[in-house]
Each structure stands twice: as structure tokens, then as C-alpha cells.
Design a protein around this motif. Structure first.
Motif, PDB file in Angstrom:
ATOM      1  N   ILE A   3      33.518  37.032  31.212  1.00  0.00           N
ATOM      2  CA  ILE A   3      33.133  37.409  31.718  1.00  0.00           C
ATOM      3  C   ILE A   3      32.608  36.358  33.050  1.00  0.00           C
ATOM      4  O   ILE A   3      31.407  35.881  31.955  1.00  0.00           O
ATOM      5  CB  ILE A   3      32.262  38.597  31.326  1.00  0.00           C
ATOM      6  N   LYS A   4      32.857  36.446  33.626  1.00  0.00           N
ATOM      7  CA  LYS A   4      32.320  34.746  34.745  1.00  0.00           C
ATOM      8  C   LYS A   4      32.047  35.484  35.749  1.00  0.00           C
ATOM      9  O   LYS A   4      32.467  36.628  35.958  1.00  0.00           O
ATOM     10  CB  LYS A   4      33.653  34.435  35.201  1.00  0.00           C
ATOM     11  N   THR A   5      31.443  34.647  36.992  1.00  0.00           N
ATOM     12  CA  THR A   5      30.590  35.233  37.480  1.00  0.00           C
ATOM     13  C   THR A   5      31.298  34.204  38.525  1.00  0.00           C
ATOM     14  O   THR A   5      31.346  32.655  38.245  1.00  0.00           O
ATOM     15  CB  THR A   5      29.389  35.506  38.380  1.00  0.00           C
ATOM     16  N   PRO A  12      40.225  32.149  45.236  1.00  0.00           N
ATOM     17  CA  PRO A  12      40.940  32.479  43.944  1.00  0.00           C
ATOM     18  C   PRO A  12      42.103  31.660  43.208  1.00  0.00           C
ATOM     19  O   PRO A  12      42.026  30.844  44.360  1.00  0.00           O
ATOM     20  CB  PRO A  12      41.795  33.830  44.736  1.00  0.00           C
ATOM     21  N   ALA A  13      41.369  31.591  41.464  1.00  0.00           N
ATOM     22  CA  ALA A  13      41.987  30.675  40.960  1.00  0.00           C
ATOM     23  C   ALA A  13      42.872  31.600  39.746  1.00  0.00           C
ATOM     24  O   ALA A  13      42.099  32.804  39.133  1.00  0.00           O
ATOM     25  CB  ALA A  13      40.856  29.802  39.946  1.00  0.00           C
ATOM     26  N   TYR A  18      41.130  39.138  35.531  1.00  0.00           N
ATOM     27  CA  TYR A  18      40.885  40.112  37.060  1.00  0.00           C
ATOM     28  C   TYR A  18      39.657  39.882  37.876  1.00  0.00           C
ATOM     29  O   TYR A  18      38.640  40.278  37.456  1.00  0.00           O
ATOM     30  CB  TYR A  18      40.392  41.382  35.596  1.00  0.00           C
ATOM     31  N   ARG A  19      39.998  40.352  38.973  1.00  0.00           N
ATOM     32  CA  ARG A  19      38.751  39.763  39.764  1.00  0.00           C
ATOM     33  C   ARG A  19      38.095  40.908  40.479  1.00  0.00           C
ATOM     34  O   ARG A  19      38.841  41.936  41.087  1.00  0.00           O
ATOM     35  CB  ARG A  19      39.120  38.869  40.839  1.00  0.00           C
ATOM     36  N   VAL A  20      37.217  41.568  40.172  1.00  0.00           N
ATOM     37  CA  VAL A  20      36.038  42.474  40.555  1.00  0.00           C
ATOM     38  C   VAL A  20      35.144  42.622  41.424  1.00  0.00           C
ATOM     39  O   VAL A  20      34.258  41.374  41.285  1.00  0.00           O
ATOM     40  CB  VAL A  20      35.511  43.410  39.484  1.00  0.00           C
ATOM     41  N   VAL A  90      40.452  38.428  30.964  1.00  0.00           N
ATOM     42  CA  VAL A  90      39.744  37.483  31.396  1.00  0.00           C
ATOM     43  C   VAL A  90      38.792  38.244  32.622  1.00  0.00           C
ATOM     44  O   VAL A  90      39.899  38.624  33.033  1.00  0.00           O
ATOM     45  CB  VAL A  90      39.793  36.433  31.721  1.00  0.00           C
ATOM     46  N   VAL A  91      37.865  38.493  33.070  1.00  0.00           N
ATOM     47  CA  VAL A  91      37.292  39.344  33.585  1.00  0.00           C
ATOM     48  C   VAL A  91      36.236  38.408  34.283  1.00  0.00           C
ATOM     49  O   VAL A  91      35.510  37.247  33.921  1.00  0.00           O
ATOM     50  CB  VAL A  91      36.372  40.614  33.655  1.00  0.00           C
TER      51      VAL A  91
END
Length: 115
Positions: A3-5, A12-13, A18-20, A90-91
Motif C-alpha cells: 500500500i503506497k500513497t 500516474p505510473a 490499483y489507483r484509489v 499493489v494499491v
């Protein structure tokens, strides 16, 4: 699951996965095409009252984080949100705030990693 921020205004990369979007309001001046957001679960964002009280003041962050955690604990949509992310290796939690250390995505990331 990783989980990334990331700021929603950053490019965007592929490694974002999964982009939330975790903001209650759509980011100013950003088109939906350019943002490439997969999911926008507004119901798990901080309440309007909490967001306005916080005002992105770093000195209020600890209290904001505690209040936001309480909101999430009482929010039945949070468990749905967590389950909705589970299938993605990956989120990336996206936010519009300028401050990369003091925002709701940081709190969400911590909560999701604790469970």
C-alpha cells in the motif's frame, strides 16, 4: 499487499497498481482521464466537518488522525473498502493535499497495514 500513497497530481505510473482516490472532493483542475483513478470510495474519506476542522494544519495532525481512525472504526463502509483492496497486490492511495506527511491517506495506509 503493498500500500503506497501519492499525490493525485503526480504523474500516474504503472507501478502505482490499483489507483484509489481517498478524498471526499474531486481534485481541482484535474480531469478524470488524466487522473486515471480506478476507484473513488468517497464514503471512507474524512467527514466534511473533520476535514474543515483539520484544515491541513500539521500541528493538528495527531488529533485529526485519532478522530479519523474513530470515524473509520464506526464506518461500516471501511470493511467493504478493505475487502475491495484485498485482491490487488499493489494499491496506491491518492490524495490532493500538498503535505505528503499529514493527510488522510497516511492514516488510511497505517490502518490498512495494521490489519
Amino acid at each position: 499487499m503493498q500500500i503506497k500513497t501519492k499525490r493525485v497530481y503526480d504523474e500516474p505510473a504503472p507501478e502505482d497498481g490499483y489507483r484509489v482516490l481517498v478524498d471526499r472532493l474531486w481534485p481541482r483542475g484535474l480531469s478524470k482521464d488524466k487522473a486515471r483513478i480506478v476507484w473513488w470510495p468517497k464514503q471512507i474519506a474524512p467527514s466534511t466537518e473533520l476535514r474543515k476542522w483539520f484544515g491541513h494544519a500539521p500541528e493538528r495532525f495527531d488529533e485529526f488522525a485519532a478522530r479519523y481512525r474513530s470515524e473509520l472504526a464506526a464506518n461500516p463502509k471501511f470493511e467493504e473498502f478493505r475487502q475491495g483492496l484485498a485482491a490487488h497486490p499493489v494499491v496506491t492511495l491518492l490524495y490532493a493535499a500538498h503535505d505528503t506527511a499529514h493527510n488522510q491517506a497516511v492514516v488510511l495506509q497505517q490502518m490498512l497495514m495494521q490489519r
